[in-house]
Design a protein around this motif. Sequence first.
Motif, PDB file in Angstrom:
ATOM      1  N   GLU A 257      -4.050  -8.389   4.624  1.00  0.00           N
ATOM      2  CA  GLU A 257      -3.066  -7.409   4.180  1.00  0.00           C
ATOM      3  C   GLU A 257      -2.301  -6.840   5.364  1.00  0.00           C
ATOM      4  OE1 GLU A 257      -4.998  -4.005   2.354  1.00  0.00           O
ATOM      5  OE2 GLU A 257      -6.729  -4.237   3.674  1.00  0.00           O
ATOM      6  N   THR A 258      -1.063  -6.484   5.105  1.00  0.00           N
ATOM      7  CA  THR A 258      -0.251  -5.869   6.144  1.00  0.00           C
ATOM      8  C   THR A 258      -0.632  -4.396   6.270  1.00  0.00           C
ATOM      9  OG1 THR A 258       1.526  -5.135   4.666  1.00  0.00           O
ATOM     10  CG2 THR A 258       1.638  -7.412   5.500  1.00  0.00           C
ATOM     11  N   PRO A 259      -0.260  -3.746   7.367  1.00  0.00           N
ATOM     12  CA  PRO A 259      -0.539  -2.313   7.487  1.00  0.00           C
ATOM     13  C   PRO A 259       0.030  -1.488   6.330  1.00  0.00           C
ATOM     14  CG  PRO A 259       0.018  -3.195   9.630  1.00  0.00           C
ATOM     15  CD  PRO A 259       0.245  -4.305   8.645  1.00  0.00           C
ATOM     16  N   GLU A 260       1.219  -1.839   5.846  1.00  0.00           N
ATOM     17  CA  GLU A 260       1.813  -1.073   4.750  1.00  0.00           C
ATOM     18  C   GLU A 260       1.114  -1.342   3.426  1.00  0.00           C
ATOM     19  OE1 GLU A 260       4.044   1.468   4.268  1.00  0.00           O
ATOM     20  OE2 GLU A 260       3.607   1.626   6.402  1.00  0.00           O
ATOM     21  N   GLU A 261       0.649  -2.565   3.211  1.00  0.00           N
ATOM     22  CA  GLU A 261      -0.137  -2.844   2.009  1.00  0.00           C
ATOM     23  C   GLU A 261      -1.445  -2.056   2.037  1.00  0.00           C
ATOM     24  OE1 GLU A 261       1.407  -7.428   1.151  1.00  0.00           O
ATOM     25  OE2 GLU A 261      -0.499  -7.065   2.165  1.00  0.00           O
ATOM     26  N   TRP A 262      -2.069  -1.978   3.200  1.00  0.00           N
ATOM     27  CA  TRP A 262      -3.295  -1.191   3.337  1.00  0.00           C
ATOM     28  C   TRP A 262      -3.019   0.269   3.034  1.00  0.00           C
ATOM     29  CZ3 TRP A 262      -4.147   2.851   6.752  1.00  0.00           C
ATOM     30  CH2 TRP A 262      -5.470   3.327   6.821  1.00  0.00           C
ATOM     31  N   ARG A 263      -1.954   0.822   3.606  1.00  0.00           N
ATOM     32  CA  ARG A 263      -1.632   2.230   3.351  1.00  0.00           C
ATOM     33  C   ARG A 263      -1.348   2.470   1.877  1.00  0.00           C
ATOM     34  NH1 ARG A 263       2.661   6.157   3.144  1.00  0.00           N
ATOM     35  NH2 ARG A 263       4.179   4.471   2.870  1.00  0.00           N
ATOM     36  N   ARG A 264      -0.648   1.544   1.259  1.00  0.00           N
ATOM     37  CA  ARG A 264      -0.321   1.699  -0.160  1.00  0.00           C
ATOM     38  C   ARG A 264      -1.588   1.764  -1.015  1.00  0.00           C
ATOM     39  NH1 ARG A 264       2.742  -2.510  -4.200  1.00  0.00           N
ATOM     40  NH2 ARG A 264       3.386  -0.989  -5.771  1.00  0.00           N
ATOM     41  N   ALA A 265      -2.564   0.928  -0.686  1.00  0.00           N
ATOM     42  CA  ALA A 265      -3.822   0.923  -1.432  1.00  0.00           C
ATOM     43  C   ALA A 265      -4.701   2.111  -1.071  1.00  0.00           C
ATOM     44  CB  ALA A 265      -4.573  -0.380  -1.174  1.00  0.00           C
ATOM     45  N   MET A 266      -4.587   2.598   0.183  1.00  0.00           N
ATOM     46  CA  MET A 266      -5.517   3.616   0.671  1.00  0.00           C
ATOM     47  C   MET A 266      -5.121   5.033   0.262  1.00  0.00           C
ATOM     48  SD  MET A 266      -8.336   4.078   2.191  1.00  0.00           S
ATOM     49  CE  MET A 266      -8.536   2.330   2.569  1.00  0.00           C
ATOM     50  N   ARG A 267      -3.876   5.276  -0.066  1.00  0.00           N
ATOM     51  CA  ARG A 267      -3.435   6.653  -0.308  1.00  0.00           C
ATOM     52  C   ARG A 267      -4.183   7.298  -1.469  1.00  0.00           C
ATOM     53  NH1 ARG A 267       2.965   6.118  -0.495  1.00  0.00           N
ATOM     54  NH2 ARG A 267       2.940   8.412  -0.637  1.00  0.00           N
ATOM     55  N   ALA A 268      -4.347   6.573  -2.567  1.00  0.00           N
ATOM     56  CA  ALA A 268      -5.097   7.131  -3.697  1.00  0.00           C
ATOM     57  C   ALA A 268      -6.578   7.270  -3.352  1.00  0.00           C
ATOM     58  CB  ALA A 268      -4.921   6.258  -4.939  1.00  0.00           C
ATOM     59  N   THR A 269      -7.107   6.378  -2.502  1.00  0.00           N
ATOM     60  CA  THR A 269      -8.504   6.480  -2.077  1.00  0.00           C
ATOM     61  C   THR A 269      -8.742   7.768  -1.305  1.00  0.00           C
ATOM     62  OG1 THR A 269      -8.788   4.077  -2.008  1.00  0.00           O
ATOM     63  CG2 THR A 269     -10.298   5.387  -0.687  1.00  0.00           C
ATOM     64  N   VAL A 270      -7.791   8.170  -0.476  1.00  0.00           N
ATOM     65  CA  VAL A 270      -7.917   9.428   0.256  1.00  0.00           C
ATOM     66  C   VAL A 270      -8.082  10.586  -0.725  1.00  0.00           C
ATOM     67  CG1 VAL A 270      -6.664  11.081   1.711  1.00  0.00           C
ATOM     68  CG2 VAL A 270      -6.697   8.650   2.323  1.00  0.00           C
ATOM     69  N   VAL A 271      -7.274  10.596  -1.781  1.00  0.00           N
ATOM     70  CA  VAL A 271      -7.381  11.647  -2.799  1.00  0.00           C
ATOM     71  C   VAL A 271      -8.743  11.579  -3.480  1.00  0.00           C
ATOM     72  CG1 VAL A 271      -6.371  12.590  -4.912  1.00  0.00           C
ATOM     73  CG2 VAL A 271      -4.891  11.553  -3.180  1.00  0.00           C
ATOM     74  N   HIS A 272      -9.162  10.371  -3.841  1.00  0.00           N
ATOM     75  CA  HIS A 272     -10.420  10.153  -4.555  1.00  0.00           C
ATOM     76  C   HIS A 272     -11.608  10.678  -3.748  1.00  0.00           C
ATOM     77  CE1 HIS A 272     -12.681   7.626  -7.580  1.00  0.00           C
ATOM     78  NE2 HIS A 272     -13.626   7.827  -6.676  1.00  0.00           N
ATOM     79  N   GLU A 273     -11.670  10.286  -2.462  1.00  0.00           N
ATOM     80  CA  GLU A 273     -12.818  10.693  -1.647  1.00  0.00           C
ATOM     81  C   GLU A 273     -12.758  12.179  -1.306  1.00  0.00           C
ATOM     82  OE1 GLU A 273     -15.177   8.679  -1.585  1.00  0.00           O
ATOM     83  OE2 GLU A 273     -13.969   7.036  -2.372  1.00  0.00           O
ATOM     84  N   ALA A 274     -11.572  12.709  -1.093  1.00  0.00           N
ATOM     85  CA  ALA A 274     -11.453  14.144  -0.827  1.00  0.00           C
ATOM     86  C   ALA A 274     -11.873  14.958  -2.038  1.00  0.00           C
ATOM     87  CB  ALA A 274     -10.025  14.491  -0.420  1.00  0.00           C
ATOM     88  N   LYS A 275     -11.640  14.420  -3.231  1.00  0.00           N
ATOM     89  CA  LYS A 275     -12.109  15.112  -4.437  1.00  0.00           C
ATOM     90  C   LYS A 275     -13.632  15.136  -4.467  1.00  0.00           C
ATOM     91  CE  LYS A 275     -13.918  15.496  -8.544  1.00  0.00           C
ATOM     92  NZ  LYS A 275     -15.241  15.004  -8.959  1.00  0.00           N
ATOM     93  N   HIS A 276     -14.292  14.035  -4.076  1.00  0.00           N
ATOM     94  CA  HIS A 276     -15.755  14.049  -4.003  1.00  0.00           C
ATOM     95  C   HIS A 276     -16.226  15.110  -3.014  1.00  0.00           C
ATOM     96  CE1 HIS A 276     -16.194  10.710  -6.614  1.00  0.00           C
ATOM     97  NE2 HIS A 276     -15.923   9.754  -5.757  1.00  0.00           N
ATOM     98  N   LEU A 277     -15.541  15.223  -1.884  1.00  0.00           N
ATOM     99  CA  LEU A 277     -15.886  16.268  -0.929  1.00  0.00           C
ATOM    100  C   LEU A 277     -15.737  17.648  -1.564  1.00  0.00           C
ATOM    101  CD1 LEU A 277     -14.216  15.056   2.409  1.00  0.00           C
ATOM    102  CD2 LEU A 277     -16.633  14.961   1.794  1.00  0.00           C
ATOM    103  N   ALA A 278     -14.677  17.825  -2.359  1.00  0.00           N
ATOM    104  CA  ALA A 278     -14.460  19.112  -3.029  1.00  0.00           C
ATOM    105  C   ALA A 278     -15.593  19.423  -3.986  1.00  0.00           C
ATOM    106  CB  ALA A 278     -13.119  19.093  -3.769  1.00  0.00           C
ATOM    107  N   SER A 279     -16.012  18.431  -4.747  1.00  0.00           N
ATOM    108  CA  SER A 279     -17.113  18.636  -5.694  1.00  0.00           C
ATOM    109  C   SER A 279     -18.398  18.995  -4.962  1.00  0.00           C
ATOM    110  CB  SER A 279     -17.310  17.376  -6.541  1.00  0.00           C
ATOM    111  OG  SER A 279     -18.385  17.532  -7.438  1.00  0.00           O
ATOM    112  N   PHE A 280     -18.701  18.243  -3.895  1.00  0.00           N
ATOM    113  CA  PHE A 280     -19.915  18.515  -3.130  1.00  0.00           C
ATOM    114  C   PHE A 280     -19.859  19.915  -2.518  1.00  0.00           C
ATOM    115  CE2 PHE A 280     -21.292  13.889  -1.978  1.00  0.00           C
ATOM    116  CZ  PHE A 280     -21.243  13.555  -3.323  1.00  0.00           C
ATOM    117  N   ALA A 281     -18.729  20.241  -1.889  1.00  0.00           N
ATOM    118  CA  ALA A 281     -18.603  21.525  -1.200  1.00  0.00           C
ATOM    119  C   ALA A 281     -18.676  22.691  -2.175  1.00  0.00           C
ATOM    120  CB  ALA A 281     -17.288  21.567  -0.423  1.00  0.00           C
ATOM    121  N   GLU A 282     -17.980  22.578  -3.312  1.00  0.00           N
ATOM    122  CA  GLU A 282     -17.978  23.660  -4.297  1.00  0.00           C
ATOM    123  C   GLU A 282     -19.388  23.879  -4.848  1.00  0.00           C
ATOM    124  OE1 GLU A 282     -15.634  25.696  -5.103  1.00  0.00           O
ATOM    125  OE2 GLU A 282     -13.693  24.772  -4.753  1.00  0.00           O
TER     126      GLU A 282
END
Length: 537
Positions: A257-282
């Motif tokens: 994959e190109t760097p931009e394809e990786w970023r395109r796929a990774m952006r929603a993952t950042v939200v997904h994992e940060a939400k798990h952090l929010a659940s754990f922290a809360e």
Amino acid sequence: MLSTQATRCVELAATGNARYMVAVVNNTQAVSEAASFELRGVGTGALAGVASQVTSPTLSLQGLRASVVSGQATQETGTHGALLQQEVAHAAAGGNAVAAWQRSAMRSTVGANALRSAFMSAALQVGDITTVTAIAGSCAAGRAVRARVVYAGTKALVLEDVTAPRAGSMDPQYRELGAEFDKVVYPLLAEQVGDPLAMNNTMAGDGRVTMLFTRFVNDSLPGTAGYVSACNFYPRSTFAASNQDELFYARVAGASETPEEWRRAMRATVVHEAKHLASFAERLSRGTTFEEPWLEEATARVAEELYARSFGGGSFRESVSFAASVGCELTQCDDRPLIMWKHFSGLHTWLRSVEQQPAGQIMAGNGAALTASAANAGYSSGWALVRFVLDSYASSERTALRDLVAGRSGVGMAALSKVAQQPEASLMASWALSLGVQGDVDAAGAFATASWQWRAIIGGMASMFPGAFSAQPLPIVRVSFGSFALPKRALSGTASYTALEGSANGASQIVELRATGNGSASAGQPVSLTLAVSRTR
């Protein structure tokens, strides 16, 4: 119907030309439990014939654009769900995290600031090299990862593994991820979902979420886009391998994959994992129990959905179309990544196997990881259930979602039942029936998923990729009024659907649901079935 030999009947009004959607709903989420039943009809009209189940072609991604394939292939697999199950155990073993930090601070001779992880120092600058512990499965030990600081923002700290295949060549993509987190993702989560930094003051942190992009994920957890560890929310006096930081791990770009394809796929993952952090922290900040993994994943998908709205993709109960959501993502009408494409491609897969797969299933019956396709279907069905509850019962989407994520509503189906103020079996029956009605006709009112035109969206996907998707993936048996006896069926998934229609000139039409003798093999108890019926014409 609770007895393994029970029979339950309902009389339907058959005046005029009528159509009913009949759903037999399995009220257990246990993967290994199946209930056999028969559906019969007694009426004066002649049987006009019974069609075979509606089946859709096998899902194939051949012919899809390479970037779309990349986005599909790098979703969290069932391994991600198995890791979440481990985090429930880690949090239980660690106990009250706030108390653990208080005890650790009291033992320190220089106070709480001495407990901060060294690499989290406020003095850390872009370009600095630091060492982070990669934890997967164990809180006692991990792998040391040397990483370079690529971005240091107000809410995000982005680190790249110095041994990544493309180390040093993707700084623009990493900076864009970090800046988007600062400007869009963190404010969205903190306001509408939960705060990933809810434990920050307790941990004497630096007020930022750390994103470690490391080949450790690629090498050790293939098929996993990212994950979190509850261990990192505890002091090292509790878990020796803790990084003492709000941190998630994510994969680096692959060779295909190109760097931009990786970023395109990774952006929603950042939200997904940060939400798990929010659940754990809360939950750790309040001392509440961790969420059941299936609902933890489902609400993470809701967080992704809210992120999709930031691109102009609709709002709560807006009834978003294919063109404004998935269609735009696939054609790259703007800079939005693949988000709702994952939700609806997974929902399509799950609808096709709704009789064999429970809602929200993210692991196999023996706890093993599912394939990427099956796991995506489980995440998507769990999301669809939560979305139905929010659309149909929540007076405030924000309040209901924050309560779910923080654990104020409890865990699992009991939490959704509390939000809806409906018994669990009734809630599942209503949702299953809404899927059947929407899958068969253009539904409105109580049977519409108000925020999304999901039938039209799946239809748009089928139109764009006719060899990969079916416009009507839900298996529905069709039968006319009169006397009939459908073949026995074993229901191990969520629901089984029958469309009953015709005219009986005012005569009675009886529908009979009969159990055929089996119950729950694991518990030695009957499996509960519900018959849900709605007139659609």
